[in-house]
Design a protein around this motif. Structure first.
Motif, PDB file in Angstrom:
ATOM      1  N   ARG A  57       0.882  -1.182   0.000  1.00  0.00           N
ATOM      2  CA  ARG A  57       0.000   0.000   0.000  1.00  0.00           C
ATOM      3  C   ARG A  57       0.906   1.213   0.000  1.00  0.00           C
ATOM      4  NH1 ARG A  57      -3.654  -3.902  -0.313  1.00  0.00           N
ATOM      5  NH2 ARG A  57      -4.408  -4.788   1.647  1.00  0.00           N
ATOM      6  N   GLY A  58       0.601   2.177  -0.836  1.00  0.00           N
ATOM      7  CA  GLY A  58       1.403   3.395  -0.837  1.00  0.00           C
ATOM      8  C   GLY A  58       0.773   4.427   0.095  1.00  0.00           C
ATOM      9  N   ILE A  59       1.505   4.835   1.122  1.00  0.00           N
ATOM     10  CA  ILE A  59       0.941   5.818   2.066  1.00  0.00           C
ATOM     11  C   ILE A  59       1.316   7.221   1.643  1.00  0.00           C
ATOM     12  CG2 ILE A  59       0.784   6.633   4.446  1.00  0.00           C
ATOM     13  CD1 ILE A  59       1.477   4.167   5.505  1.00  0.00           C
ATOM     14  N   VAL A  60       0.318   8.062   1.496  1.00  0.00           N
ATOM     15  CA  VAL A  60       0.542   9.481   1.243  1.00  0.00           C
ATOM     16  C   VAL A  60       0.184  10.230   2.525  1.00  0.00           C
ATOM     17  CG1 VAL A  60      -0.014  11.456  -0.213  1.00  0.00           C
ATOM     18  CG2 VAL A  60      -0.072   9.146  -1.185  1.00  0.00           C
ATOM     19  N   GLU A  61       1.213  10.712   3.208  1.00  0.00           N
ATOM     20  CA  GLU A  61       1.002  11.456   4.463  1.00  0.00           C
ATOM     21  C   GLU A  61       0.753  12.908   4.064  1.00  0.00           C
ATOM     22  OE1 GLU A  61       4.345   8.682   6.742  1.00  0.00           O
ATOM     23  OE2 GLU A  61       4.913  10.396   5.520  1.00  0.00           O
ATOM     24  N   PHE A  62      -0.496  13.245   3.824  1.00  0.00           N
ATOM     25  CA  PHE A  62      -0.755  14.505   3.105  1.00  0.00           C
ATOM     26  C   PHE A  62      -0.813  15.744   3.992  1.00  0.00           C
ATOM     27  CE2 PHE A  62      -5.255  15.206   3.978  1.00  0.00           C
ATOM     28  CZ  PHE A  62      -5.727  13.940   4.285  1.00  0.00           C
ATOM     29  N   SER A  63      -0.911  15.565   5.310  1.00  0.00           N
ATOM     30  CA  SER A  63      -0.840  16.730   6.202  1.00  0.00           C
ATOM     31  C   SER A  63      -0.397  16.273   7.580  1.00  0.00           C
ATOM     32  CB  SER A  63      -2.216  17.401   6.318  1.00  0.00           C
ATOM     33  OG  SER A  63      -2.259  18.212   7.478  1.00  0.00           O
ATOM     34  N   ASN A  64       0.495  17.055   8.198  1.00  0.00           N
ATOM     35  CA  ASN A  64       0.904  16.722   9.569  1.00  0.00           C
ATOM     36  C   ASN A  64       0.280  17.692  10.567  1.00  0.00           C
ATOM     37  OD1 ASN A  64       2.381  19.016   9.155  1.00  0.00           O
ATOM     38  ND2 ASN A  64       4.333  18.188   9.869  1.00  0.00           N
ATOM     39  N   VAL A  65      -0.741  18.419  10.111  1.00  0.00           N
ATOM     40  CA  VAL A  65      -1.462  19.308  11.023  1.00  0.00           C
ATOM     41  C   VAL A  65      -2.450  18.452  11.813  1.00  0.00           C
ATOM     42  CG1 VAL A  65      -3.115  21.227  11.132  1.00  0.00           C
ATOM     43  CG2 VAL A  65      -1.198  21.291   9.505  1.00  0.00           C
ATOM     44  N   CYS A  66      -2.501  18.660  13.132  1.00  0.00           N
ATOM     45  CA  CYS A  66      -3.419  17.853  13.945  1.00  0.00           C
ATOM     46  C   CYS A  66      -3.976  18.690  15.066  1.00  0.00           C
ATOM     47  CB  CYS A  66      -2.709  16.626  14.503  1.00  0.00           C
ATOM     48  SG  CYS A  66      -3.884  15.462  15.228  1.00  0.00           S
ATOM     49  N   LYS A  67      -5.297  18.560  15.286  1.00  0.00           N
ATOM     50  CA  LYS A  67      -5.924  19.324  16.358  1.00  0.00           C
ATOM     51  C   LYS A  67      -5.787  18.621  17.709  1.00  0.00           C
ATOM     52  CE  LYS A  67     -10.649  17.465  15.802  1.00  0.00           C
ATOM     53  NZ  LYS A  67     -10.659  16.563  16.957  1.00  0.00           N
ATOM     54  N   ASN A  68      -5.376  17.368  17.678  1.00  0.00           N
ATOM     55  CA  ASN A  68      -5.347  16.574  18.910  1.00  0.00           C
ATOM     56  C   ASN A  68      -3.993  16.624  19.602  1.00  0.00           C
ATOM     57  OD1 ASN A  68      -7.990  15.808  18.507  1.00  0.00           O
ATOM     58  ND2 ASN A  68      -7.430  13.926  17.417  1.00  0.00           N
ATOM     59  N   ASN A  69      -3.994  16.111  20.822  1.00  0.00           N
ATOM     60  CA  ASN A  69      -2.786  16.146  21.643  1.00  0.00           C
ATOM     61  C   ASN A  69      -2.474  14.807  22.300  1.00  0.00           C
ATOM     62  OD1 ASN A  69      -0.986  18.384  21.925  1.00  0.00           O
ATOM     63  ND2 ASN A  69      -2.810  19.621  22.343  1.00  0.00           N
ATOM     64  N   CYS A  70      -2.585  13.737  21.537  1.00  0.00           N
ATOM     65  CA  CYS A  70      -2.253  12.414  22.071  1.00  0.00           C
ATOM     66  C   CYS A  70      -0.838  12.498  22.659  1.00  0.00           C
ATOM     67  CB  CYS A  70      -2.287  11.381  20.949  1.00  0.00           C
ATOM     68  SG  CYS A  70      -3.850  11.412  20.033  1.00  0.00           S
ATOM     69  N   TYR A  71      -0.680  11.956  23.860  1.00  0.00           N
ATOM     70  CA  TYR A  71       0.590  12.142  24.576  1.00  0.00           C
ATOM     71  C   TYR A  71       1.772  11.451  23.904  1.00  0.00           C
ATOM     72  CZ  TYR A  71      -2.577  13.625  28.329  1.00  0.00           C
ATOM     73  OH  TYR A  71      -3.545  14.248  29.066  1.00  0.00           O
ATOM     74  N   TYR A  72       1.486  10.461  23.058  1.00  0.00           N
ATOM     75  CA  TYR A  72       2.562   9.663  22.457  1.00  0.00           C
ATOM     76  C   TYR A  72       3.022  10.180  21.103  1.00  0.00           C
ATOM     77  CZ  TYR A  72      -1.900   7.871  20.653  1.00  0.00           C
ATOM     78  OH  TYR A  72      -3.172   7.784  20.147  1.00  0.00           O
ATOM     79  N   CYS A  73       2.244  11.037  20.465  1.00  0.00           N
ATOM     80  CA  CYS A  73       2.425  11.248  19.029  1.00  0.00           C
ATOM     81  C   CYS A  73       3.214  12.522  18.697  1.00  0.00           C
ATOM     82  CB  CYS A  73       1.069  11.292  18.353  1.00  0.00           C
ATOM     83  SG  CYS A  73       1.203  11.454  16.563  1.00  0.00           S
ATOM     84  N   GLY A  74       4.181  12.369  17.822  1.00  0.00           N
ATOM     85  CA  GLY A  74       5.070  13.464  17.450  1.00  0.00           C
ATOM     86  C   GLY A  74       4.407  14.595  16.682  1.00  0.00           C
ATOM     87  N   ILE A  75       3.255  14.354  16.055  1.00  0.00           N
ATOM     88  CA  ILE A  75       2.608  15.454  15.329  1.00  0.00           C
ATOM     89  C   ILE A  75       1.447  16.058  16.131  1.00  0.00           C
ATOM     90  CG2 ILE A  75       3.377  14.593  13.071  1.00  0.00           C
ATOM     91  CD1 ILE A  75       0.436  13.776  12.506  1.00  0.00           C
TER      92      ILE A  75
END
Ligand code: 5AD
Ligand code: FES
Length: 349
Positions: A57-75
């Motif tokens: 599967r080809g993943i297109v990570e089309f935006s790294n903008v995120c409204k959330n604040n999951c404690y583990y996630c770099g974005i």
């Protein structure tokens, strides 16, 4: 060989479930021999259904903008150390065009929870891809949305949706996410997706902070009941600009074991050897396949933006081109006796 564990693995394979206490025993007392035993069985099951084919599967990570604040996630929204980017519709289409030429027949559109792409924007992108590449599947991985939005994506032609449940234990969920996020809504999303007819993927991070054997037992039981078409399992890896920066990474061996147990419990499941597995160990994707995985999801994002889609530290492939990753995966699979298949790679009912 621990004979009790061996019989629990046999029972899981035969009956597709084991009791809660049995999960606890298996997950707290397994040995390397038990893992090997489960991996051999899991690989045999995968071979009997999908043969020697590995789906890409080809993943297109089309935006790294995120409204959330999951404690583990770099974005996460609170991380001010990253440069944010958003690909335009044309840029996304360019990634798919290149991907099609490399033999990808599934495109996974993934992003943070970025509200600047409206429901209509997403539907337009999905329908453009489906119009240009009618022989391809489109998978969305863009987070929690309303049932109506999911229905619109489906109507626009989306085939699959990935939304890891992260943990089946509500109390554990609260330790990984701030109060604005709710486990109940996560579960609602997964139910909606399935009811709407998506091939639906859930999953967990192995060794996420505060995860216990009890949590993993609940995860396996949840997945056994929910029967997802896809399961994403990778080790937790800390990211330096998150609250979990000092937490230990998850276990590579336990991740492989859970892949095998997932295959035995849900024989037809589409099971990727994840990027996180390839990051924690350079042979992770090969060993993931040998433990029962049958999907690999290389990156199709433009090389310039890859370094900004760091969910965890040291993510692999961030300096590579799509062509390099495509070739790399093919070679890796051939070395272990598998071949990359150029088809949509749907769940076989
Ligand atoms: N380590 C491993 N996996 C992570 N994810 C997010 N952050 C991390 C991390 N630090 C996983 C989550 C999410 C998926 C897109 O990536 O499970 O659902
Ligand atoms: Fe990206 Fe190997 S898959 S370089």
């Amino acid at each position: 060989m621990n004979n009790n564990n061996k019989s629990l693995i046999d029972k899981l394979e035969a009956e597709k479930k084991i009791r809660h206490e049995e999960w606890i025993t298996l997950l707290s007392t397994y040995t390397n021999e038990d893992r090997t035993y489960a991996a051999q069985k899991a690989r045999a099951v995968a071979d009997s259904i999908y043969g020697k084919s590995i789906f890409i599967r080809g993943i297109v990570e089309f935006s790294n903008v995120c409204k959330n604040n999951c404690y583990y996630c770099g974005i996460r929204a609170g991380n001010t150390c990253i440069e944010r980017y958003q690909l335009s519709r044309d840029e996304i289409m360019d990634c798919c065009k290149a991907g099609y030429e490399y033999g990808f027949r599934t495109f996974v559109l993934q992003s943070g929870e970025d509200l600047s792409y409206s429901c209509e924007d997403i539907c337009d992108i999905v329908s453009d891809i489906k119009k240009l590449y009618p022989d391809c599947a489109v998978t969305l991985s863009i987070g929690e949305k309303s049932r109506e939005e999911y229905a619109a994506y489906k109507a626009a032609g989306a085939d699959r949706y990935l939304l890891r449940h992260e943990t089946a234990d509500e109390e554990h969920y609260k330790k990984l996410h701030p109060d604005e996020m709710s486990w109940a809504n996560r579960m609602r999303c997964l139910r909606d997706l399935k009811e709407l007819g998506f091939q639906t993927g859930c999953g967990i991070m192995v060794g996420s902070p505060y995860q216990t054997v009890e949590c993993i037992a609940e995860d396996m039981e949840f997945m056994g009941d929910f029967k997802p078409e896809m399961i994403g399992i990778g080790p937790f890896l800390p990211h330096k600009d998150t609250p979990f920066r000092d937490m230990p990474k998850g276990s590579y061996e336990l991740t492989l074991f859970l892949l095998s147990l997932s295959r035995l419990m849900l024989p037809r499941v589409l099971l990727p050897a994840t990027t996180a597995l390839g990051t924690i160990n350079p042979r992770g994707r090969e060993e993931g396949v040998l433990a029962g995985a049958n999907v690999i999801m290389p990156n199709l994002s433009p090389t310039e933006v890859r370094k900004n889609y760091m969910l965890y530290d040291n993510k692999i492939c961030t300096g590579d081109t799509s062509a390099a990753c495509r070739g790399c995966i093919e070679a890796r699979m051939e070395r272990i006796g598998y071949r990359v298949e150029v088809t949509r790679g749907d769940y076989l009912c």
